[in-house]
Design a protein around this motif. Structure first.
Motif, PDB file in Angstrom:
ATOM      1  N   GLU A  14     -17.163 -44.319  12.936  1.00 42.41           N
ATOM      2  CA  GLU A  14     -18.525 -44.056  12.475  1.00 42.41           C
ATOM      3  C   GLU A  14     -18.757 -44.493  11.030  1.00 42.41           C
ATOM      4  O   GLU A  14     -19.905 -44.688  10.593  1.00 42.41           O
ATOM      5  N   GLU A 107     -14.164 -38.028  25.770  1.00 36.89           N
ATOM      6  CA  GLU A 107     -14.584 -38.706  24.544  1.00 36.89           C
ATOM      7  C   GLU A 107     -14.728 -40.209  24.752  1.00 36.89           C
ATOM      8  O   GLU A 107     -15.663 -40.836  24.239  1.00 36.89           O
ATOM      9  N   THR A 108     -13.812 -40.782  25.528  1.00 38.53           N
ATOM     10  CA  THR A 108     -13.870 -42.222  25.780  1.00 38.53           C
ATOM     11  C   THR A 108     -15.125 -42.609  26.539  1.00 38.53           C
ATOM     12  O   THR A 108     -15.790 -43.608  26.219  1.00 38.53           O
ATOM     13  N   GLN A 110     -17.809 -40.943  26.566  1.00 31.23           N
ATOM     14  CA  GLN A 110     -18.960 -40.468  25.780  1.00 31.23           C
ATOM     15  C   GLN A 110     -19.931 -39.660  26.646  1.00 31.23           C
ATOM     16  O   GLN A 110     -21.147 -39.883  26.638  1.00 31.23           O
TER      17      GLN A 110
END
Length: 472
Positions: A14, A107-108, A110
């Motif tokens: 980010e 998480e991968t 999303q």
């Protein structure tokens, strides 16, 4: 399950900083992307919990930026580490390891944690819609389905969730049994294909356990629907007279008697796999493999176009292994590349052909992992039975205040339609060979000549007195 890290990606966080992501694949499909620091954190947690003597070696930190060659070397080392952890009976089944993989998977992809509706299919095609969280693990979803169907807690462990791919010819391919390290909603969503579905199916092999399931109304309906479906797709062989008897029992609504008759039929309770390749009795032979009754059953097409049948008993397999090969250049991949790798999978087992002769037999199939899972579950079941135990599983209630809440709205299992009339021009087993060849399997030879594959060639003439560690 086969874990691999066939590729890496250079990604940006980010803050705009770049880092190397290691793509963890399960059975050739991307499961999650993780950084070295995440795996190092997992390693430190495992080491703290289980001690240095248990945990496998982990690739060391580097002070300077890694060269492409060093990145690839670390990729190989991390792959070996993940495989070693997964294969360890304690570490591989630990909640620490499985929760890491579940979180990394979410998480991968999303996918945020939120309430969703997930469709689970029964063997007869009936849909069961359950309300779950996207972060619910496999056991949570299984419990939700059981609640929706009003299946008793003590019978939940007799069933499992399977990832199945529907084919254009009306058939289906069992890809894998959903595992404790994955989130079913995320797994099915990440495939981005309407051809995949999650199916509820019984997860045991010994038909003696059918009695436990049939004592319950919902369990009986589930088993009945699965049996009818297996007959319809040609997995269970039925001749004309048997078909007539089964249809008569259907018309009377005699579900238990229907199942008991089906239990006497060939390949009852088997899972059939797609046509593949074997090196037995010689390299390059096409084969249809079935798993059931503590064996792998082979329908082999020889180079002479002859069709032969035989079985390999799991109690005569000394060991087995699954290997894979992935064509990846320099160990790197384009970040925009497909999440599915072109993986070649092989299942090889060492078999006791006779008292003093062991031989390796290899099957090349995209379903090699599923075959291996079937073999392992057969062995586990046999070991439990030998020790005098039972496969009954008391499900751990993890929902609200430590207890699983039953759904207020139940859904009945629909009774499947009457069996279709059998095709008089061919036997049911031919359905299994339509993708293999046009040669009918009803001409299977029972000759014992030297040029034929006989039952003895498959089974040998020596039997183990029981199942021990050295036998499996």
């Amino acid at each position: 399950m086969h874990f691999s890290i066939p590729e890496t990606e250079v990604r940006s966080d980010e803050n705009g900083s770049t880092y190397v992501a290691y793509n963890i694949h399960v059975n050739g499909v991307l499961h999650c992307r993780v950084r070295y620091s995440q795996l190092l954190g997992l390693h430190e947690q495992i080491k703290k919990e289980y001690g240095n003597n248990v945990v496998p070696a982990f690739p060391p930190k580097k002070i300077f930026t890694l060269t492409p060659a060093e990145v690839d070397q670390r990729r190989e080392q991390l792959e070996k580490y993940m495989q070693a952890v997964r294969q360890d009976p304690i570490l591989g089944s630990s909640e620490m390891f499985n929760s890491f993989l579940r979180k990394a998977q979410q998480e991968t992809q999303q996918i945020p944690t939120e309430e969703v509706q997930l469709e689970i299919y029964l063997s007869n095609g009936q849909k069961v819609k359950v309300n779950i969280l996207t972060s619910d693990q496999t056991e949570d979803v299984l419990e939700a389905v059981a609640s929706k169907l009003d299946l008793p807690d003590e019978l939940v462990g007799y069933f499992s969730l399977f990832l199945v791919q529907e084919r254009g010819d009306g058939g289906c391919t069992y890809v894998r049994k959903l595992q404790e390290f994955e989130l079913p909603y995320v797994s099915i969503t990440s495939l981005h294909s309407p051809d995949y579905r999650i199916v509820l199916r019984k997860s045991y092999w010994d038909t003696a356990y059918d009695c436990d399931v049939m004592d319950d109304r919902v369990g009986l309906n589930l088993l009945y629907a699965q049996t009818v479906s297996d007959i319809e797709r040609g997995w269970i062989l039925v001749n004309k007279e048997q078909h007539r008897q089964l249809k008569s029992l259907q018309e009377k609504g005699s579900k238990k008697e229907f199942i008991r008759l089906a239990q006497t039929l060939k390949y009852y309770g088997y899972i059939k796999f797609d046509p593949c390749i074997t090196d037995f009795p010689e390299k390059g032979c096409h084969v249809i493999v079935g798993a059931g009754n503590n064996e792998l059953n082979f329908h082999v097409k020889l180079p002479s176009d002859q069709m032969k049948e035989g079985s390999f008993k799991v109690t005569r397999m000394r060991c087995w292994r699954v290997t894979s090969s992935v064509p990846v250049a320099n160990g790197t991949a384009n970040p925009s590349s497909s999440s599915k790798c072109d993986v070649k999978l092989e299942l090889a087992f060492e078999y006791l052909m006779s008292k003093d002769r062991l031989q390796w037999v290899t099957i090349t199939s995209p379903q090699a992992i599923m075959m291996s899972i079937c073999l392992q579950s057969m062995v586990d079941e046999l070991m439990v039975k030998k020790s005098g135990g039972s496969i009954k599983k008391q499900m751990q209630k993890k929902r609200v205040n430590g207890s699983f809440q039953r759904s207020d709205s139940q859904q009945a299992v629909k009774s499947p339609p009457l069996l279709d009339s059998p095709d008089p021009s061919r036997e049911q087993v031919v359905k299994l060979s339509t993708k293999l060849s046009s040669v009918s399997l009803r001409g299977l030879s029972s000759s014992n000549s030297a040029s034929d594959i006989s039952g003895n060639d498959f089974h040998g003439n020596y039997a183990f007195e029981g199942i021990g560690d050295d036998d499996l």
